[in-house]
Design a protein around this motif. Structure first.
Motif, short mmCIF file in Angstrom:
data_model
loop_
_atom_site.label_atom_id
_atom_site.label_comp_id
_atom_site.label_asym_id
_atom_site.label_seq_id
_atom_site.Cartn_x
_atom_site.Cartn_y
_atom_site.Cartn_z
N LEU A 148 0.82 -1.21 0.00
CA LEU A 148 0.00 0.00 0.00
C LEU A 148 0.86 1.26 0.00
O LEU A 148 0.62 2.19 -0.77
N ARG A 149 1.86 1.29 0.84
CA ARG A 149 2.70 2.48 0.97
C ARG A 149 3.75 2.56 -0.14
O ARG A 149 4.43 3.58 -0.28
N ASN A 150 3.89 1.48 -0.91
CA ASN A 150 4.90 1.39 -1.96
C ASN A 150 6.30 1.63 -1.40
O ASN A 150 7.08 2.41 -1.91
N LEU A 151 6.60 0.91 -0.32
CA LEU A 151 7.92 0.99 0.28
C LEU A 151 8.91 0.20 -0.57
O LEU A 151 8.58 -0.88 -1.05
N GLY A 152 10.10 0.74 -0.76
CA GLY A 152 11.07 0.07 -1.62
C GLY A 152 12.47 0.10 -1.05
O GLY A 152 12.73 0.70 -0.01
N GLY A 153 13.38 -0.57 -1.74
CA GLY A 153 14.76 -0.64 -1.29
C GLY A 153 14.94 -1.75 -0.27
O GLY A 153 14.27 -2.79 -0.30
N ILE A 154 15.83 -1.54 0.68
CA ILE A 154 16.11 -2.52 1.73
C ILE A 154 15.10 -2.35 2.85
O ILE A 154 14.85 -1.24 3.31
N ILE A 155 14.50 -3.45 3.29
CA ILE A 155 13.52 -3.41 4.38
C ILE A 155 13.97 -4.41 5.45
O ILE A 155 14.22 -5.58 5.16
N ILE A 156 14.09 -3.93 6.68
CA ILE A 156 14.48 -4.76 7.82
C ILE A 156 13.27 -4.90 8.74
O ILE A 156 12.69 -3.90 9.17
N ILE A 157 12.90 -6.15 9.05
CA ILE A 157 11.73 -6.41 9.89
C ILE A 157 12.18 -7.06 11.19
O ILE A 157 12.83 -8.11 11.17
N LEU A 204 13.36 -12.11 -0.28
CA LEU A 204 13.16 -12.29 1.16
C LEU A 204 14.17 -13.30 1.70
O LEU A 204 14.32 -14.39 1.15
N LEU A 205 14.86 -12.93 2.77
CA LEU A 205 15.81 -13.82 3.42
C LEU A 205 15.24 -14.33 4.74
O LEU A 205 14.52 -13.61 5.41
N PRO A 206 15.57 -15.57 5.15
CA PRO A 206 15.07 -16.11 6.42
C PRO A 206 15.59 -15.31 7.61
O PRO A 206 16.44 -14.43 7.47
N PHE A 207 15.09 -15.65 8.79
CA PHE A 207 15.52 -14.98 10.02
C PHE A 207 17.04 -15.06 10.16
O PHE A 207 17.64 -16.11 9.96
N SER A 208 17.65 -13.94 10.50
CA SER A 208 19.09 -13.91 10.73
C SER A 208 19.39 -14.35 12.16
O SER A 208 18.49 -14.59 12.96
N GLU A 209 20.68 -14.44 12.47
CA GLU A 209 21.07 -14.82 13.82
C GLU A 209 20.59 -13.81 14.86
O GLU A 209 20.43 -14.13 16.03
N LEU A 210 20.37 -12.58 14.42
CA LEU A 210 19.89 -11.54 15.33
C LEU A 210 18.36 -11.52 15.41
O LEU A 210 17.79 -10.65 16.06
N GLY A 211 17.71 -12.44 14.70
CA GLY A 211 16.25 -12.49 14.75
C GLY A 211 15.56 -11.50 13.83
O GLY A 211 14.38 -11.20 14.00
N LEU A 212 16.28 -10.99 12.83
CA LEU A 212 15.73 -10.03 11.88
C LEU A 212 15.45 -10.70 10.54
O LEU A 212 16.15 -11.63 10.14
N ILE A 213 14.44 -10.21 9.85
CA ILE A 213 14.20 -10.62 8.46
C ILE A 213 14.62 -9.47 7.56
O ILE A 213 14.21 -8.32 7.76
N GLN A 214 15.44 -9.78 6.59
CA GLN A 214 15.89 -8.79 5.62
C GLN A 214 15.23 -9.07 4.28
O GLN A 214 15.14 -10.22 3.86
N MET A 215 14.79 -8.03 3.63
CA MET A 215 14.19 -8.19 2.31
C MET A 215 14.46 -6.94 1.47
O MET A 215 14.85 -5.89 2.00
N THR A 216 14.31 -7.09 0.18
CA THR A 216 14.38 -5.95 -0.73
C THR A 216 13.12 -5.94 -1.58
O THR A 216 12.53 -6.98 -1.85
N ARG A 217 12.71 -4.76 -1.96
CA ARG A 217 11.55 -4.61 -2.85
C ARG A 217 11.90 -3.58 -3.91
O ARG A 217 12.43 -2.52 -3.59
N LYS A 218 11.61 -3.93 -5.15
CA LYS A 218 11.99 -3.05 -6.26
C LYS A 218 11.32 -1.70 -6.12
O LYS A 218 10.12 -1.60 -5.94
N ARG A 219 12.12 -0.65 -6.18
CA ARG A 219 11.62 0.72 -6.07
C ARG A 219 11.45 1.29 -7.48
O ARG A 219 12.43 1.48 -8.20
N THR A 220 10.21 1.54 -7.89
CA THR A 220 9.96 2.04 -9.25
C THR A 220 9.35 3.43 -9.26
O THR A 220 9.36 4.11 -10.28
#
Length: 517
Positions: free
Chosen positions: A364-373, A404-420
């Motif tokens: 909805l927000r059209n967030l792009g680039g690197i996203i850390i959850i 989308l990458l699985p949970f890291s050792e720090l418990g974070l999920i890293q993902m990227t989304r194409k920014r257009t």
């Protein structure tokens, strides 16, 4: 059995602004907007002039007639004979990004990398005039991204005049239909141009494909003629308006109907459909209600709620969304949700609910680039895996490419989304004139102490019997109340009367110190 999800395009148009909302089962899923002179320029084709070549970055700044110089990488100007790009447009080509230009790098396929001995300085020189297309509109302080690989999207086909290959969208899964379409396009070609067959072409007869192919080739020839006669920088071809792009990309396979509130946009859409898909004209409705169309469909509030940092979950938990210059950080919290059994179950259920909401908000927000959850920590590996899989499934609705990458050792999920294109926040907001985008102001207490120190600093140069301090009314109230000891302390130290004078027009951090002789 999967239930059909109703989808509607709601278009609100005025003289200076056009807004398009995609509703899924009545819920706002995507939002697009164009305003006056700030239109999305993705897809526009220009005759441009090279301003500066940057060998160290293997890129160049190019003047396309905008305030900001456009940017082009060596990979976007490199061109070899068509056989070199055979691996680009293959049988797994993806559909272009909806409501955006159909560029190669939106097919989830790699742009060919030039040999090590091919340098940007060998391909471009300052003052050189080149034909370019915008692959990414300016975003914030970044200029437009451009390419010399031109693409002209139609409803069924995408013309790629700089390559010689035919590919079929991977969303057409039936092998026989894929083969039929590829053979049709190959047989219809009169020039060694590349084509991508779009999903909408599935089941389409030869005559329609031939008609569109002719239209696209004619358009390309017009662009070439304009290039020959125009003086750089010059706009040679403007891509469709946001309303027409939305109709082209969503109506046939996605949306069930289009509702529009302006006569001229309604007429524009009907004329457009009359040329490319007359059977869909019955799906377009002219809105005539007295209530504004975005209010009637409960869209207005949803758009502005998408600007909030905090998003509440039904369980009582919430997520915080913090976009920064380089990445987006999303944090999940249990909030008021206490669960029924144990902490691990409470956390797991909150994270599952958050995964669905995060996927929705990103789209909805059209967030792009690197996203850390940052999900809430879970002790069980099985629960972490379920949350990861759920997030991945929820993101499948998103047409933009995500990794989308699985949970890291720090418990974070890293993902990227194409920014257009710009996010909703960038389209609707500007940096706060109070904090200049920092997101923070000095506390009122801090300002009071700053005033104390500044008066002490200037006291040796002040000879008057009284000192007047002009401040924002909120600071004046605090100096007369909670922090009155600041004033009394100054009067005792300096032996002078301190007069606090509120000025409503002052920034809350602003103050002026004057003496009264």
């Amino acid at each position: 059995m999967l239930l059909h999800m109703s989808k509607e395009l709601i278009i609100n148009a005025t003289e200076n602004e056009t807004r398009v909302a995609l509703l899924e089962d009545g819920i706002l899923a995507e939002f697009f907007m164009e305003r006056g002179n700030h239109l999305n320029i993705s897809g526009n084709i220009y005759k441009a002039r090279v301003n500066r070549v940057l060998p160290g970055m293997q890129a160049a700044f190019v003047d396309i007639g905008l305030d900001q110089a456009a940017f082009i990488y060596v990979t976007d100007v490199f061109s070899e004979p068509s056989r070199e790009v055979e691996n680009i447009f293959n049988e797994t080509a993806e559909e272009p990004e909806p409501v955006a230009v159909a560029r190669e790098d939106e097919f989830d396929l790699s742009v060919p990398v030039p040999p090590a001995d091919v340098k940007i300085e060998d391909l471009l020189s300052e003052g050189q005039e080149i034909l370019v297309q915008v692959s990414k509109s300016p975003i914030g302080s970044k200029g437009a991204r451009i390419t010399t690989r031109i693409s002209l999207p139609g409803r069924f086909l995408v013309l790629m005049p700089t390559v010689d290959h035919v590919g079929v969208s991977k969303r057409i899964v039936e092998d026989g239909e894929r083969q039929r379409l590829k053979e049709l396009v190959v047989s219809l070609r009169t020039e060694p141009f590349g084509f991508i067959v779009r999903t909408a072409a599935e089941g389409v007869e030869k005559e329609k494909l031939e008609k569109e192919m002719i239209l696209l080739v004619n358009l390309w020839q017009k662009v070439q003629k304009r290039f020959a006669s125009a003086s750089a920088p010059a706009l040679l071809h403007r891509d469709m308006t946001v309303s027409l792009r939305a109709v082209r990309d969503y109506l046939t396979h996605e949306a069930d109907r289009v509702v529009v509130d302006a006569d001229y946009v309604y007429d524009e859409i009907m004329t457009f459909l009359d040329e490319i898909m007359p059977r869909m004209k019955a799906s377009v409705e002219r809105y005539t209600g007295s209530e504004p169309i975005f209010d009637a469909y409960n869209i207005e509030g949803d758009v502005f709620r998408s600007l909030k940092k905090k998003v509440w979950l039904k369980s009582g938990g919430y997520i915080i969304i913090e976009p920064t210059e380089a990445l987006v950080v999303i944090d999940v919290n249990t909030g008021g949700y206490v669960g029924k059994h144990n902490f691990e179950e409470t956390v797991f259920k909150t994270n599952l609910e958050a995964a669905r909401e995060i996927a929705y908000q990103i789209r909805l927000r059209n967030l792009g680039g690197i996203i850390i959850i940052d999900f809430i920590d879970m002790a069980r590996e099985a629960n972490r895996e379920k949350v990861f899989v759920s997030l991945k499934e929820f993101l499948e609705k998103d047409k933009s490419k995500t990794t989308l990458l699985p949970f890291s050792e720090l418990g974070l999920i890293q993902m990227t989304r194409k920014r257009t294109r710009n996010s909703v926040a960038r389209m609707l907001c500007e940096p706060c004139f109070y904090c200049n985008g920092d997101g923070y102001l000095l506390s009122r207490q801090t300002i009071c102490f700053n005033i104390y120190r500044e008066i002490m600093r200037e006291s040796q140069d002040l000879s008057g019997e009284k000192i007047t301090v002009k401040v924002h009314p909120d600071i004046a109230e605090m100096l007369h109340g909670e922090e009155s000891r600041v004033v009394t302390g100054l009067e005792a130290d300096l032996g002078r009367q301190i007069i606090i004078y509120p000025v409503p027009k002052f920034h809350i951090e602003q103050f002026e110190i004057e003496e009264i002789l």
